[in-house]
Design a protein around this motif. Structure first.
Motif, PDB file in Angstrom:
ATOM      1  N   ASN A 236       0.805  -1.208   0.000  1.00  0.00           N
ATOM      2  CA  ASN A 236       0.000   0.000   0.000  1.00  0.00           C
ATOM      3  C   ASN A 236       0.846   1.269   0.000  1.00  0.00           C
ATOM      4  O   ASN A 236       1.972   1.277   0.510  1.00  0.00           O
ATOM      5  CB  ASN A 236      -0.910   0.014   1.225  1.00  0.00           C
ATOM      6  CG  ASN A 236      -1.773  -1.207   1.289  1.00  0.00           C
ATOM      7  OD1 ASN A 236      -2.373  -1.619   0.298  1.00  0.00           O
ATOM      8  ND2 ASN A 236      -1.836  -1.834   2.453  1.00  0.00           N
TER       9      ASN A 236
ATOM     10  N   THR B  98       0.208   5.767   0.143  1.00  0.00           N
ATOM     11  CA  THR B  98      -0.622   6.970   0.119  1.00  0.00           C
ATOM     12  C   THR B  98       0.236   8.156  -0.290  1.00  0.00           C
ATOM     13  O   THR B  98       1.459   8.153  -0.088  1.00  0.00           O
ATOM     14  CB  THR B  98      -1.261   7.250   1.495  1.00  0.00           C
ATOM     15  OG1 THR B  98      -0.225   7.403   2.470  1.00  0.00           O
ATOM     16  CG2 THR B  98      -2.188   6.124   1.907  1.00  0.00           C
TER      17      THR B  98
ATOM     18  N   SER C 235       0.289  12.686  -0.837  1.00  0.00           N
ATOM     19  CA  SER C 235      -0.314  13.900  -0.289  1.00  0.00           C
ATOM     20  C   SER C 235      -0.762  14.901  -1.363  1.00  0.00           C
ATOM     21  O   SER C 235      -1.647  15.718  -1.109  1.00  0.00           O
ATOM     22  CB  SER C 235       0.668  14.592   0.655  1.00  0.00           C
ATOM     23  OG  SER C 235       1.850  14.963  -0.038  1.00  0.00           O
TER      24      SER C 235
ATOM     25  N   ARG D 156      -2.806  16.088  -4.253  1.00  0.00           N
ATOM     26  CA  ARG D 156      -4.014  15.717  -4.990  1.00  0.00           C
ATOM     27  C   ARG D 156      -3.865  15.920  -6.494  1.00  0.00           C
ATOM     28  O   ARG D 156      -4.659  15.390  -7.271  1.00  0.00           O
ATOM     29  CB  ARG D 156      -5.204  16.545  -4.496  1.00  0.00           C
ATOM     30  CG  ARG D 156      -5.750  16.096  -3.164  1.00  0.00           C
ATOM     31  CD  ARG D 156      -7.120  16.710  -2.898  1.00  0.00           C
ATOM     32  NE  ARG D 156      -7.713  16.102  -1.713  1.00  0.00           N
ATOM     33  CZ  ARG D 156      -8.437  14.985  -1.752  1.00  0.00           C
ATOM     34  NH1 ARG D 156      -8.657  14.383  -2.893  1.00  0.00           N
ATOM     35  NH2 ARG D 156      -8.958  14.489  -0.648  1.00  0.00           N
TER      36      ARG D 156
ATOM     37  N   ASN E  32      -8.318   5.878 -12.152  1.00  0.00           N
ATOM     38  CA  ASN E  32      -8.914   5.131 -11.055  1.00  0.00           C
ATOM     39  C   ASN E  32      -9.303   3.716 -11.486  1.00  0.00           C
ATOM     40  O   ASN E  32      -9.714   3.486 -12.622  1.00  0.00           O
ATOM     41  CB  ASN E  32     -10.162   5.847 -10.523  1.00  0.00           C
ATOM     42  CG  ASN E  32      -9.811   7.011  -9.637  1.00  0.00           C
ATOM     43  OD1 ASN E  32      -8.808   7.007  -8.929  1.00  0.00           O
ATOM     44  ND2 ASN E  32     -10.646   8.040  -9.675  1.00  0.00           N
TER      45      ASN E  32
ATOM     46  N   ASN F 153      -7.000   4.823  -6.283  1.00  0.00           N
ATOM     47  CA  ASN F 153      -8.173   5.546  -5.815  1.00  0.00           C
ATOM     48  C   ASN F 153      -7.737   6.982  -5.547  1.00  0.00           C
ATOM     49  O   ASN F 153      -7.172   7.292  -4.506  1.00  0.00           O
ATOM     50  CB  ASN F 153      -8.729   4.897  -4.551  1.00  0.00           C
ATOM     51  CG  ASN F 153     -10.011   5.557  -4.073  1.00  0.00           C
ATOM     52  OD1 ASN F 153     -10.200   6.766  -4.206  1.00  0.00           O
ATOM     53  ND2 ASN F 153     -10.903   4.761  -3.514  1.00  0.00           N
ATOM     54  N   LYS F 154      -7.976   7.851  -6.504  1.00  0.00           N
ATOM     55  CA  LYS F 154      -7.508   9.238  -6.386  1.00  0.00           C
ATOM     56  C   LYS F 154      -8.263   9.989  -5.298  1.00  0.00           C
ATOM     57  O   LYS F 154      -7.695  10.875  -4.646  1.00  0.00           O
ATOM     58  CB  LYS F 154      -7.636   9.964  -7.718  1.00  0.00           C
ATOM     59  CG  LYS F 154      -6.645   9.487  -8.758  1.00  0.00           C
ATOM     60  CD  LYS F 154      -6.715  10.357 -10.001  1.00  0.00           C
ATOM     61  CE  LYS F 154      -5.701   9.927 -11.048  1.00  0.00           C
ATOM     62  NZ  LYS F 154      -5.765  10.777 -12.260  1.00  0.00           N
ATOM     63  N   ALA F 155      -9.535   9.668  -5.091  1.00  0.00           N
ATOM     64  CA  ALA F 155     -10.302  10.365  -4.046  1.00  0.00           C
ATOM     65  C   ALA F 155      -9.692  10.110  -2.676  1.00  0.00           C
ATOM     66  O   ALA F 155      -9.632  11.010  -1.830  1.00  0.00           O
ATOM     67  CB  ALA F 155     -11.764   9.922  -4.088  1.00  0.00           C
ATOM     68  N   SER F 156      -9.232   8.899  -2.463  1.00  0.00           N
ATOM     69  CA  SER F 156      -8.613   8.542  -1.190  1.00  0.00           C
ATOM     70  C   SER F 156      -7.107   8.731  -1.201  1.00  0.00           C
ATOM     71  O   SER F 156      -6.459   8.501  -0.174  1.00  0.00           O
ATOM     72  CB  SER F 156      -8.947   7.081  -0.842  1.00  0.00           C
ATOM     73  OG  SER F 156     -10.342   6.896  -0.735  1.00  0.00           O
ATOM     74  N   GLN F 157      -6.555   9.127  -2.358  1.00  0.00           N
ATOM     75  CA  GLN F 157      -5.105   9.333  -2.498  1.00  0.00           C
ATOM     76  C   GLN F 157      -4.346   8.079  -2.079  1.00  0.00           C
ATOM     77  O   GLN F 157      -3.424   8.139  -1.242  1.00  0.00           O
ATOM     78  CB  GLN F 157      -4.666  10.575  -1.720  1.00  0.00           C
ATOM     79  CG  GLN F 157      -5.317  11.834  -2.277  1.00  0.00           C
ATOM     80  CD  GLN F 157      -5.033  13.074  -1.446  1.00  0.00           C
ATOM     81  OE1 GLN F 157      -5.925  13.687  -0.868  1.00  0.00           O
ATOM     82  NE2 GLN F 157      -3.786  13.424  -1.383  1.00  0.00           N
ATOM     83  N   TYR F 158      -4.705   7.006  -2.739  1.00  0.00           N
ATOM     84  CA  TYR F 158      -4.252   5.679  -2.323  1.00  0.00           C
ATOM     85  C   TYR F 158      -3.968   4.862  -3.564  1.00  0.00           C
ATOM     86  O   TYR F 158      -4.752   4.836  -4.509  1.00  0.00           O
ATOM     87  CB  TYR F 158      -5.383   5.057  -1.507  1.00  0.00           C
ATOM     88  CG  TYR F 158      -5.176   3.659  -1.031  1.00  0.00           C
ATOM     89  CD1 TYR F 158      -4.651   3.401   0.220  1.00  0.00           C
ATOM     90  CD2 TYR F 158      -5.565   2.581  -1.818  1.00  0.00           C
ATOM     91  CE1 TYR F 158      -4.502   2.100   0.666  1.00  0.00           C
ATOM     92  CE2 TYR F 158      -5.412   1.282  -1.380  1.00  0.00           C
ATOM     93  CZ  TYR F 158      -4.892   1.052  -0.122  1.00  0.00           C
ATOM     94  OH  TYR F 158      -4.747  -0.233   0.319  1.00  0.00           O
TER      95      TYR F 158
END
Lengths: 113, 112
Positions: free
Chosen positions: A22, A24, A26, A28, A53, A66-71
């Protein structure tokens, strides 16, 4: 500073299992996402890239974004001992910033026979 | 295949010495990068160049300079090496709008 965070591990999985890595980030505005594999003492080599996505599959590897979750994640199916390495997540803002790439510190994966 | 070649793989230098690390790529890439990699800190960008004679500082440029006189060659210079510059140095290159960077084999520098 553009931050890319990864769990340093080590992540240990038995041979044949699914390894889940995983990452993440910062910023966006990041547009491009990459997974590199780095064997001990060697340079990183690109194994997957993903730009939109969803899931992208390539053999035993699946990248998920997952761009909304920045993941962003990497799944390795049917893990093999030869997959034991450090996996680096990298992100890039894309065009307009000279394509700078920002790397996480990597997750070490151990696949046990 | 893309080839990024770092001519010096293993170097041992004394504190205060001037050190040159050379990198050559054969893919006509516009962008070239120098990173250093340290345990637990990941890859940190020192400098990058987007054209001949053009350069931009990365995140940790202090103590380093670079030179790009030809498109295929990007040099990292340590003007006065210090022990905290002991590290693995990675050169990389990419097209200006490319979405992938390619790495060289790395140069292991030890400063004593």
């Amino acid at each position: 500073q553009k931050e890319v965070e990864q769990n340093s591990g080590p992540l240990s999985v038995p041979e044949g299992a699914i390894a889940s890595l995983n990452c993440t980030y910062s910023d966006r505005g990041s547009q491009s996402f990459f997974w590199y594999r780095q064997y001990s003492g060697k340079s990183p080599e690109l194994i997957m890239s993903i730009y939109s996505n969803g899931d992208k599959e390539d053999g035993r590897f699946t990248a998920q974004l997952n761009k909304a979750s920045q993941y962003v994640s990497l799944l390795i199916r049917d893990s093999q001992p030869s997959d034991s390495a450090t996996y680096l997540c990298a992100v890039s803002p894309g065009s307009g910033n000279f394509n700078k790439f920002y790397f996480g510190s990597g997750t070490k994966l151990n696949v046990k026979p | 295949d893309v080839k990024v070649t770092q001519s010096s793989r293993y170097l041992v230098k004394r504190t205060g010495e001037k050190v040159f690390l050379e990198c050559v790529q054969d893919m006509d890439h516009e962008n070239m990068f120098w990173y250093r990699q340290d345990p637990g800190l990941g890859l940190r960008l020192i400098y990058f160049s987007y054209d001949v004679k053009m350069k931009e500082k990365g995140d940790i440029p202090e103590g380093y300079s670079v030179s790009r006189e030809k498109k295929e060659r990007f040099s990292l210079i340590l003007e006065s090496a210090s022990t905290n510059q002991t590290s693995m140095y990675l050169c990389a290159s990419s097209f200006v709008n490319g979405n992938t960077i390619y790495f060289g084999e790395g140069s292991w520098l030890t400063v004593v």
